[in-house]
Design an enzyme around this catalytic site. Sequence first.
Site, PDB file in Angstrom:
ATOM      1  N   GLU A 182      52.438  -2.271  28.890  1.00 13.09           N
ATOM      2  CA  GLU A 182      52.569  -1.486  30.129  1.00 13.09           C
ATOM      3  C   GLU A 182      51.228  -1.290  30.837  1.00 13.09           C
ATOM      4  O   GLU A 182      51.164  -1.260  32.052  1.00 13.09           O
ATOM      5  CB  GLU A 182      53.202  -0.124  29.828  1.00 13.09           C
ATOM      6  CG  GLU A 182      54.704  -0.198  29.656  1.00 13.09           C
ATOM      7  CD  GLU A 182      55.352   1.160  29.730  1.00 13.09           C
ATOM      8  OE1 GLU A 182      55.247   1.841  30.762  1.00 13.09           O
ATOM      9  OE2 GLU A 182      55.975   1.554  28.723  1.00 13.09           O
ATOM     10  N   CYS A 198      59.958   8.001  29.998  1.00  8.58           N
ATOM     11  CA  CYS A 198      59.744   7.551  28.628  1.00  8.58           C
ATOM     12  C   CYS A 198      58.561   8.206  27.914  1.00  8.58           C
ATOM     13  O   CYS A 198      58.647   9.326  27.481  1.00  8.58           O
ATOM     14  CB  CYS A 198      59.638   6.029  28.580  1.00  8.58           C
ATOM     15  SG  CYS A 198      59.829   5.430  26.877  1.00  8.58           S
ATOM     16  N   GLU A 248      64.901   4.245  32.157  1.00  9.64           N
ATOM     17  CA  GLU A 248      63.646   3.649  32.661  1.00  9.64           C
ATOM     18  C   GLU A 248      63.871   2.145  32.879  1.00  9.64           C
ATOM     19  O   GLU A 248      64.579   1.512  32.099  1.00  9.64           O
ATOM     20  CB  GLU A 248      62.562   3.838  31.585  1.00  9.64           C
ATOM     21  CG  GLU A 248      61.254   3.124  31.850  1.00  9.64           C
ATOM     22  CD  GLU A 248      60.321   3.116  30.617  1.00  9.64           C
ATOM     23  OE1 GLU A 248      60.822   3.044  29.466  1.00  9.64           O
ATOM     24  OE2 GLU A 248      59.103   3.183  30.819  1.00  9.64           O
ATOM     25  N   LYS A 282      55.182   6.736  36.752  1.00  9.69           N
ATOM     26  CA  LYS A 282      54.835   7.068  35.361  1.00  9.69           C
ATOM     27  C   LYS A 282      53.335   7.268  35.174  1.00  9.69           C
ATOM     28  O   LYS A 282      52.525   6.386  35.513  1.00  9.69           O
ATOM     29  CB  LYS A 282      55.343   5.959  34.444  1.00  9.69           C
ATOM     30  CG  LYS A 282      55.248   6.243  32.953  1.00  9.69           C
ATOM     31  CD  LYS A 282      55.944   5.119  32.186  1.00  9.69           C
ATOM     32  CE  LYS A 282      55.935   5.330  30.688  1.00  9.69           C
ATOM     33  NZ  LYS A 282      56.629   4.233  29.986  1.00  9.69           N
ATOM     34  N   ASN A 321      62.798   3.449  27.330  1.00  8.65           N
ATOM     35  CA  ASN A 321      62.999   2.234  26.521  1.00  8.65           C
ATOM     36  C   ASN A 321      62.057   2.398  25.346  1.00  8.65           C
ATOM     37  O   ASN A 321      60.834   2.307  25.513  1.00  8.65           O
ATOM     38  CB  ASN A 321      62.557   0.973  27.267  1.00  8.65           C
ATOM     39  CG  ASN A 321      63.488   0.558  28.395  1.00  8.65           C
ATOM     40  OD1 ASN A 321      64.344  -0.297  28.233  1.00  8.65           O
ATOM     41  ND2 ASN A 321      63.289   1.148  29.562  1.00  8.65           N
ATOM     42  N   ASN A 347      55.591   1.919  37.345  1.00  9.24           N
ATOM     43  CA  ASN A 347      56.820   2.163  36.595  1.00  9.24           C
ATOM     44  C   ASN A 347      57.373   3.467  37.176  1.00  9.24           C
ATOM     45  O   ASN A 347      56.862   4.543  36.885  1.00  9.24           O
ATOM     46  CB  ASN A 347      56.479   2.283  35.105  1.00  9.24           C
ATOM     47  CG  ASN A 347      57.713   2.400  34.228  1.00  9.24           C
ATOM     48  OD1 ASN A 347      58.794   2.718  34.711  1.00  9.24           O
ATOM     49  ND2 ASN A 347      57.541   2.158  32.942  1.00  9.24           N
TER      50      ASN A 347
END
Length: 319
Positions: free
Chosen positions: A142, A168, A46, A123, A193, A106
């Site tokens: 995020e 993730c 990621e 994501k 991550n 993302n």
Amino acid sequence: MDAIVVGVAQLGPVQKSDTRAEVVGRMVALLREAAGRGCSFVVFPELALTSFFPRWVYDRGDAELEAFFEAEMPGPDTHALFQAATDLSVGFYLGYAEIAGEKRFNSSILVDRTGRIIGKYRKVHLPGHQTPDPSRLGEHLEKRYFDVGDLDFPVWETMGARIGMCICNDRRWPETYRVMGLQGVELIALGYNTPTGLGEPYQAATLAAAHNALSLRAGAYQNACWVAAAAKCGVEEGFPMIGGSMIVSPLGEVVTQAATLEDELITARCDLSMARYARTEIFNFVRHRRPEAYALITERQGAGDPVQPTRAQMGLPDA
Ligand code: CDV
């Protein structure tokens, strides 16, 4: 027997001062190693191209924040990765921060063995917070920097397999795997991550590696598919992140796992027929799934009041 040799290219830390070109150079080296070891598809982490920036506080639009995003893919620095993939005839999954007009995602892309982008995923499950709070042990912002993905969980027929992607935190949610399982996915690629030391809202630090494996193994087993998961790990700018990149078989077994917190390639020959028994018996969706009993899954977002059958439905006399 249908099989695809898959590489997971774990990356060690990427510091703020590392240039895109330097990171891409490390990735190309892993791609070359993967080709030498017979891989036709490689999974990168990621947000692979930069340091994991949601740990730092910015305002949306700040120049330093924007510099972590890619305006084009391939761009001037990532072109070398696509060129290497084409020359080596190796496809790949790459996670990166995407600019899409006013939106920021993302994202990950699926690139085939000719260097063509054939699929994109954005994501869906964004962990963390919008607003920084100095009382937290560490920030994970995020929700502040990314929009929620708008492409759902697509699956593509490519490179000899049905391949889907997630990113993730998605790996911790059973819905992620099931939506792809319902498209007959054979291989799920994902990068992550996962910082440690952010405190209890995120995870019990001593269990971080166990929760990683638990999620990946359950997703693979319950959906009879391979899962290939690549970490960006080690200590970035003083912030530790877990490694434990792994490839999990459709039986839920970890067939290979990274041993370091550095750049490291792991590989597995993923036999797609290994899922056959599970798909025809224990996880034969058509024979055994009962969507009519799962209505709450799509009706509710959070937990609500218990829903009970009437006493008559249970065959019990009135109370
Ligand atoms: N990048 C992530 O999504 N990380 C989360 C952390 C914050 C818990 C994860 O689920 O690994």
